[in-house]
Write a protein that holds these residues in place. Structure first.
Motif, mmCIF file in Angstrom:
data_model
loop_
_atom_site.group_PDB
_atom_site.id
_atom_site.type_symbol
_atom_site.label_atom_id
_atom_site.label_comp_id
_atom_site.label_asym_id
_atom_site.label_seq_id
_atom_site.Cartn_x
_atom_site.Cartn_y
_atom_site.Cartn_z
ATOM 1 N N ARG A 74 0.845 -1.202 0.000
ATOM 2 C CA ARG A 74 0.000 0.000 0.000
ATOM 3 C C ARG A 74 0.881 1.253 0.000
ATOM 4 O O ARG A 74 1.755 1.400 0.847
ATOM 5 C CB ARG A 74 -0.889 -0.018 1.237
ATOM 6 N N PRO A 75 0.652 2.177 -0.942
ATOM 7 C CA PRO A 75 1.455 3.413 -0.985
ATOM 8 C C PRO A 75 1.231 4.268 0.260
ATOM 9 O O PRO A 75 0.185 4.184 0.892
ATOM 10 C CB PRO A 75 0.934 4.144 -2.223
ATOM 11 N N ARG A 76 2.217 5.080 0.601
ATOM 12 C CA ARG A 76 2.098 5.969 1.767
ATOM 13 C C ARG A 76 1.682 7.377 1.363
ATOM 14 O O ARG A 76 1.255 8.159 2.196
ATOM 15 C CB ARG A 76 3.426 6.018 2.517
ATOM 16 N N THR A 77 1.826 7.717 0.104
ATOM 17 C CA THR A 77 1.487 9.047 -0.375
ATOM 18 C C THR A 77 -0.024 9.245 -0.351
ATOM 19 O O THR A 77 -0.778 8.346 -0.718
ATOM 20 C CB THR A 77 1.995 9.217 -1.820
ATOM 21 N N GLU A 78 -0.467 10.432 0.056
ATOM 22 C CA GLU A 78 -1.899 10.721 0.066
ATOM 23 C C GLU A 78 -2.424 10.881 -1.347
ATOM 24 O O GLU A 78 -1.723 11.373 -2.224
ATOM 25 C CB GLU A 78 -2.175 11.996 0.857
ATOM 26 N N GLY A 79 -3.650 10.455 -1.581
ATOM 27 C CA GLY A 79 -4.304 10.627 -2.869
ATOM 28 C C GLY A 79 -5.088 9.392 -3.248
ATOM 29 O O GLY A 79 -5.343 8.510 -2.430
ATOM 30 N N VAL A 119 -10.179 2.699 -9.132
ATOM 31 C CA VAL A 119 -9.666 3.317 -7.914
ATOM 32 C C VAL A 119 -9.522 2.190 -6.895
ATOM 33 O O VAL A 119 -10.500 1.554 -6.516
ATOM 34 C CB VAL A 119 -10.605 4.414 -7.385
ATOM 35 N N LEU A 120 -8.283 1.915 -6.465
ATOM 36 C CA LEU A 120 -8.016 0.836 -5.516
ATOM 37 C C LEU A 120 -8.224 1.279 -4.074
ATOM 38 O O LEU A 120 -8.652 0.491 -3.240
ATOM 39 C CB LEU A 120 -6.585 0.311 -5.695
ATOM 40 N N ALA A 121 -7.886 2.534 -3.780
ATOM 41 C CA ALA A 121 -8.048 3.030 -2.411
ATOM 42 C C ALA A 121 -7.940 4.546 -2.404
ATOM 43 O O ALA A 121 -7.335 5.140 -3.293
ATOM 44 C CB ALA A 121 -6.972 2.442 -1.489
ATOM 45 N N VAL A 122 -8.524 5.136 -1.386
ATOM 46 C CA VAL A 122 -8.331 6.553 -1.105
ATOM 47 C C VAL A 122 -7.418 6.602 0.100
ATOM 48 O O VAL A 122 -7.763 6.105 1.168
ATOM 49 C CB VAL A 122 -9.664 7.269 -0.803
ATOM 50 N N ILE A 123 -6.228 7.147 -0.092
ATOM 51 C CA ILE A 123 -5.245 7.168 0.979
ATOM 52 C C ILE A 123 -5.125 8.592 1.482
ATOM 53 O O ILE A 123 -4.815 9.500 0.724
ATOM 54 C CB ILE A 123 -3.888 6.634 0.481
ATOM 55 N N GLY A 124 -5.412 8.768 2.765
ATOM 56 C CA GLY A 124 -5.399 10.113 3.324
ATOM 57 C C GLY A 124 -4.624 10.169 4.615
ATOM 58 O O GLY A 124 -4.054 9.179 5.069
ATOM 59 N N ALA A 125 -4.630 11.339 5.195
ATOM 60 C CA ALA A 125 -3.977 11.533 6.484
ATOM 61 C C ALA A 125 -4.717 10.709 7.527
ATOM 62 O O ALA A 125 -5.869 10.333 7.340
ATOM 63 C CB ALA A 125 -3.997 13.008 6.851
ATOM 64 N N THR A 126 -4.054 10.450 8.626
ATOM 65 C CA THR A 126 -4.720 9.685 9.679
ATOM 66 C C THR A 126 -5.982 10.414 10.099
ATOM 67 O O THR A 126 -5.993 11.633 10.231
ATOM 68 C CB THR A 126 -3.794 9.495 10.898
ATOM 69 N N ARG A 127 -7.001 9.656 10.318
ATOM 70 C CA ARG A 127 -8.287 10.265 10.650
ATOM 71 C C ARG A 127 -8.302 10.718 12.098
ATOM 72 O O ARG A 127 -7.829 10.032 12.983
ATOM 73 C CB ARG A 127 -9.417 9.269 10.414
ATOM 74 N N ARG A 128 -8.886 11.870 12.301
ATOM 75 C CA ARG A 128 -9.055 12.390 13.656
ATOM 76 C C ARG A 128 -10.439 11.989 14.124
ATOM 77 O O ARG A 128 -11.419 12.164 13.407
ATOM 78 C CB ARG A 128 -8.918 13.906 13.667
#
Length: 145
Positions: A74-79, A119-128
């Motif tokens: 899994r990529p670490r970059t957001e997007g 679209v395989l996933a939406v990768i974002g910042a950790t959720r608050r």
């Protein structure tokens, strides 16, 4: 020498040939054709249905953009993590926006060269986590809510 407003590109064609050159980023597609200033200084028009992808690159000599086509984890970059399947069954994964640390900065892919885009996933910042809101006892509950 092209003006500073022109961007370096590597055009990968459906026949597996490639052409290095420069495009004006705002309007490089006209009437179904890509307008390219090749490295010999000639303006070339390539039909979009003959193009697999237009790779906006930092340098022409670096071919790393074609070596890694999918992520091993899994990529670490957001997007958006996307998978493109071309009509010739080649698969390419990337992030939208693309990972700007590589030689390839962006890729323009004509719709006519794709079999599918997933679209395989939406990768974002950790959720608050939001603080729990106490139920409003002033509101009358309906239907056993």
């Amino acid at each position: 020498m092209p003006s500073s407003t022109h961007k370096k590109v590597v055009v990968r064609k459906m026949d597996r040939d490639s052409v290095n050159g420069y495009v004006a980023p705002a309007n490089f597609v006209r009437e179904g054709k890509l307008e390219l200033l090749n490295t010999a200084g000639n303006v070339v028009a390539i039909d979009l249905r003959d193009i697999k992808g237009v790779y906006f690159v930092r340098e022409f000599g670096d071919s790393e953009s074609l070596s890694r086509k999918t992520f091993t984890s899994r990529p670490r970059t957001e997007g958006l993590w996307v998978r493109l399947k071309f009509k010739d069954n080649e698969v390419l994964e990337g992030m939208m926006p693309n990972d700007l640390r590589s030689n390839t900065q962006r890729i323009f892919v004509p719709r006519s060269s794709l079999e599918s885009l997933t679209v395989l996933a939406v990768i974002g910042a950790t959720r608050r986590h939001r603080k729990a809101v106490a139920a409003d006892t002033r509101q009358v509950q309906l239907f056993g809510e």
